[in-house]
Design an enzyme around this catalytic site. Structure first.
Site, mmCIF file in Angstrom:
data_model
loop_
_atom_site.group_PDB
_atom_site.id
_atom_site.type_symbol
_atom_site.label_atom_id
_atom_site.label_comp_id
_atom_site.label_asym_id
_atom_site.label_seq_id
_atom_site.Cartn_x
_atom_site.Cartn_y
_atom_site.Cartn_z
ATOM 1 N N SER A 11 0.838 -1.207 0.000
ATOM 2 C CA SER A 11 0.000 0.000 0.000
ATOM 3 C C SER A 11 0.865 1.246 0.000
ATOM 4 O O SER A 11 1.959 1.266 0.587
ATOM 5 C CB SER A 11 -0.857 -0.009 1.263
ATOM 6 O OG SER A 11 -1.440 1.247 1.478
ATOM 7 N N TYR A 29 -1.898 -0.995 10.938
ATOM 8 C CA TYR A 29 -2.170 -1.552 9.601
ATOM 9 C C TYR A 29 -1.017 -1.220 8.650
ATOM 10 O O TYR A 29 -0.473 -2.101 7.965
ATOM 11 C CB TYR A 29 -3.487 -0.997 9.049
ATOM 12 C CG TYR A 29 -3.582 -1.098 7.552
ATOM 13 C CD1 TYR A 29 -3.822 -2.320 6.942
ATOM 14 C CD2 TYR A 29 -3.377 0.021 6.745
ATOM 15 C CE1 TYR A 29 -3.864 -2.416 5.556
ATOM 16 C CE2 TYR A 29 -3.423 -0.073 5.372
ATOM 17 C CZ TYR A 29 -3.656 -1.288 4.786
ATOM 18 O OH TYR A 29 -3.692 -1.389 3.418
ATOM 19 N N LYS A 39 2.076 -3.611 6.640
ATOM 20 C CA LYS A 39 2.486 -3.621 5.229
ATOM 21 C C LYS A 39 4.001 -3.442 5.125
ATOM 22 O O LYS A 39 4.668 -4.092 4.311
ATOM 23 C CB LYS A 39 1.745 -2.528 4.445
ATOM 24 C CG LYS A 39 0.254 -2.791 4.295
ATOM 25 C CD LYS A 39 -0.028 -4.064 3.502
ATOM 26 C CE LYS A 39 -1.492 -4.422 3.429
ATOM 27 N NZ LYS A 39 -1.750 -5.754 2.867
HETATM 28 N N1 UFG Z 1 -12.829 11.359 3.548
HETATM 29 C C1 UFG Z 1 -13.800 12.294 3.839
HETATM 30 N N2 UFG Z 1 -14.973 11.853 4.368
HETATM 31 C C2 UFG Z 1 -15.220 10.532 4.609
HETATM 32 C C3 UFG Z 1 -14.222 9.580 4.295
HETATM 33 C C4 UFG Z 1 -13.033 10.039 3.760
HETATM 34 O O1 UFG Z 1 -13.618 13.485 3.649
HETATM 35 O O2 UFG Z 1 -16.314 10.204 5.106
HETATM 36 C C5 UFG Z 1 -11.557 11.826 2.966
HETATM 37 C C6 UFG Z 1 -10.371 11.494 3.842
HETATM 38 O O3 UFG Z 1 -10.205 12.486 4.834
HETATM 39 C C7 UFG Z 1 -9.264 11.443 2.800
HETATM 40 C C8 UFG Z 1 -9.959 10.953 1.533
HETATM 41 O O4 UFG Z 1 -11.345 11.168 1.751
HETATM 42 O O5 UFG Z 1 -8.798 12.729 2.583
HETATM 43 C C9 UFG Z 1 -9.719 9.477 1.263
HETATM 44 O O6 UFG Z 1 -10.030 8.759 2.442
HETATM 45 P P1 UFG Z 1 -10.196 7.169 2.435
HETATM 46 O O7 UFG Z 1 -10.524 6.764 3.831
HETATM 47 O O8 UFG Z 1 -11.100 6.732 1.347
HETATM 48 O O9 UFG Z 1 -8.747 6.666 2.019
HETATM 49 P P2 UFG Z 1 -7.342 6.895 2.743
HETATM 50 O O10 UFG Z 1 -6.503 7.632 1.768
HETATM 51 O O11 UFG Z 1 -7.466 7.445 4.087
HETATM 52 O O12 UFG Z 1 -6.897 5.376 2.973
HETATM 53 C C10 UFG Z 1 -6.695 4.528 1.886
HETATM 54 C C11 UFG Z 1 -6.992 3.087 2.279
HETATM 55 C C12 UFG Z 1 -5.995 2.593 3.270
HETATM 56 C C13 UFG Z 1 -4.606 2.860 2.815
HETATM 57 C C14 UFG Z 1 -4.442 4.311 2.471
HETATM 58 C C15 UFG Z 1 -3.101 4.566 1.903
HETATM 59 O O13 UFG Z 1 -8.283 2.988 2.830
HETATM 60 O O14 UFG Z 1 -6.162 1.198 3.404
HETATM 61 O O15 UFG Z 1 -5.393 4.677 1.486
HETATM 62 O O16 UFG Z 1 -2.811 5.907 2.011
HETATM 63 F F1 UFG Z 1 -3.730 2.555 3.794
#
Ligand code: UFG
Length: 344
Positions: free
Chosen positions: A130, A155, A159
């Site tokens: 990841s 998590y 990785k």
């Molecule tokens: N976000 C919102 N509202 C929500 C959910 C998410 O604004 O309800 C934003 C988050 O703050 C972030 C973006 O949308 O800025 C993406 O968030 P995600 O949770 O979809 O994804 P992440 O980038 O946090 O995490 C993903 C995977 C993880 C992995 C990570 C690697 O879910 O498993 O990418 O950076 F580790």
């Protein structure tokens, strides 16, 4: 003479695993899935069959059970030609609450798998890593040479640890490996027959968007609009899960073709394009032709400001580049959400 490579897919009933199994079957690989079904549902096997007209072999198996893993491998007189190792827990927040669950599940399963694979002469592995291993990199886009930073969550640490275990094992054995560092997987199969199955309230952006649009959630909270980005919201590299599946096929092809001893490679799998949360919301509204309820909330702890991939190595080594647009991925996930509702 054996002509059809036999691929073992761990976690093959999960989100990325199931889409990869579909692509493997379409490309005429023989596929055996092992999965403990702790975070997935065996019904996905029916969806795989509906899409491909083929049924993969399936064995319910917990990779944390070393004896069971040994027995499973010993049952095959001819080794698998390659393994794609997806099986792992992946919820960042849960890993903070339950670190031992995550270290045990993600690391012990990997060790058991490698031991059995090595003993049984199965020596080609594609690993699900990841972009979380990069943390908030000082320079973007990140290349595979960008240093890893201390993991933000257990998590993420699993990785990093698994990448290190693989590198050291490749050095010491006949095992060859490609670790794929995924950026943000989104979307669903274009048939709307398969996608990610929701487990409680989604943490990830896109399932939260589609559940809001369908009325399961009242409103999307956008976490933070004061970041140093194009519109103040966080930037990510969203890649369609069907593209990601293709990247695994390419990685298997490269491994099957290489005779190079101690072959270990790490490759970013993204689109190379960063999109802000607001841009993703706007793209969804356009793709689904509707207006989404959303408002701004404070930043979510642990979020990095911006992350997107340099994808040159994926192109050079795997001949892989993404085909689907952000809107395609959002439309497919919306169609999947609607199918879930239709099917109760
Ligand atoms: N976000 C919102 N509202 C929500 C959910 C998410 O604004 O309800 C934003 C988050 O703050 C972030 C973006 O949308 O800025 C993406 O968030 P995600 O949770 O979809 O994804 P992440 O980038 O946090 O995490 C993903 C995977 C993880 C992995 C990570 C690697 O879910 O498993 O990418 O950076 F580790």
């Amino acid at each position: 003479m054996k002509t059809t490579p036999h691929i073992l897919v761990t976690g093959g009933t999960g989100y990325i695993g199931s889409h990869t199994v579909v692509e493997l079957l379409i490309e005429n690989y023989e596929v055996t899935i092992v999965d403990n079904l702790s975070r997935s549902n065996a019904n996905v096997l029916d969806s795989i069959t509906a899409i491909t007209g083929k049924t993969p072999n399936f064995v319910q198996l917990d990779l944390c059970n070393a004896d069971a893993v040994t027995t499973f491998f010993n049952a095959y007189s001819t080794p698998f030609d390659a393994i794609i190792h997806f099986a792992a827990y992946k919820a960042v927040g849960e890993s903070v609450q339950e670190p031992l669950l995550y270290y045990h599940n993600n690391v012990v399963s990997m060790i058991n798998l490698l031991q059995a694979a090595n003993t049984n002469g199965c020596n080609k592995i594609v690993f699900s890593s990841s972009c979380t291993v990069y943390g908030q990199s000082a320079s973007l886009p990140v290349t595979e040479l960008t240093p890893r930073l201390t993991a933000e969550s257990p998590y993420g640490n699993t990785k990093q640890i698994c990448e290190d275990i693989l590198r050291d094992t490749v050095n010491a054995t006949n095992i060859q490996c490609i670790s794929l560092r995924y950026f943000n997987p989104i979307g669903a199969h274009s048939s709307a027959l398969m996608g990610e199955l929701p487990l409680g309230v989604p943490n990830n952006l896109v399932p939260f968007i589609t559940q809001t649009a369908i009325g399961k959630r009242a409103s999307l909270s956008i976490f933070g609009n004061d970041y140093n980005t194009i519109d103040g919201t966080c930037v990510r590299d969203y890649i369609h899960v069907m593209d990601l599946a293709q990247a695994h096929i390419k990685a298997v092809e490269v491994l099957l073709a290489t005779n190079q001893a101690h072959h270990y490679d790490i490759i970013n799998i993204g689109t190379g394009v960063g999109s802000s949360v607001l841009q993703a919301v706007n793209a969804f509204e356009k793709a689904a032709n509707l207006k989404l309820n959303y408002s701004y909330s404070p930043r979510r702890s642990g979020d990095v400001e911006a992350m997107y991939a340099n994808v040159d190595k994926a192109k050079a080594v795997l001949n892989f580049s993404s085909q689907y647009s952000l809107e395609d991925a959002l439309l497919h996930q919306w169609q999947w959400e609607q199918a879930l509702q239709r099917n109760g």
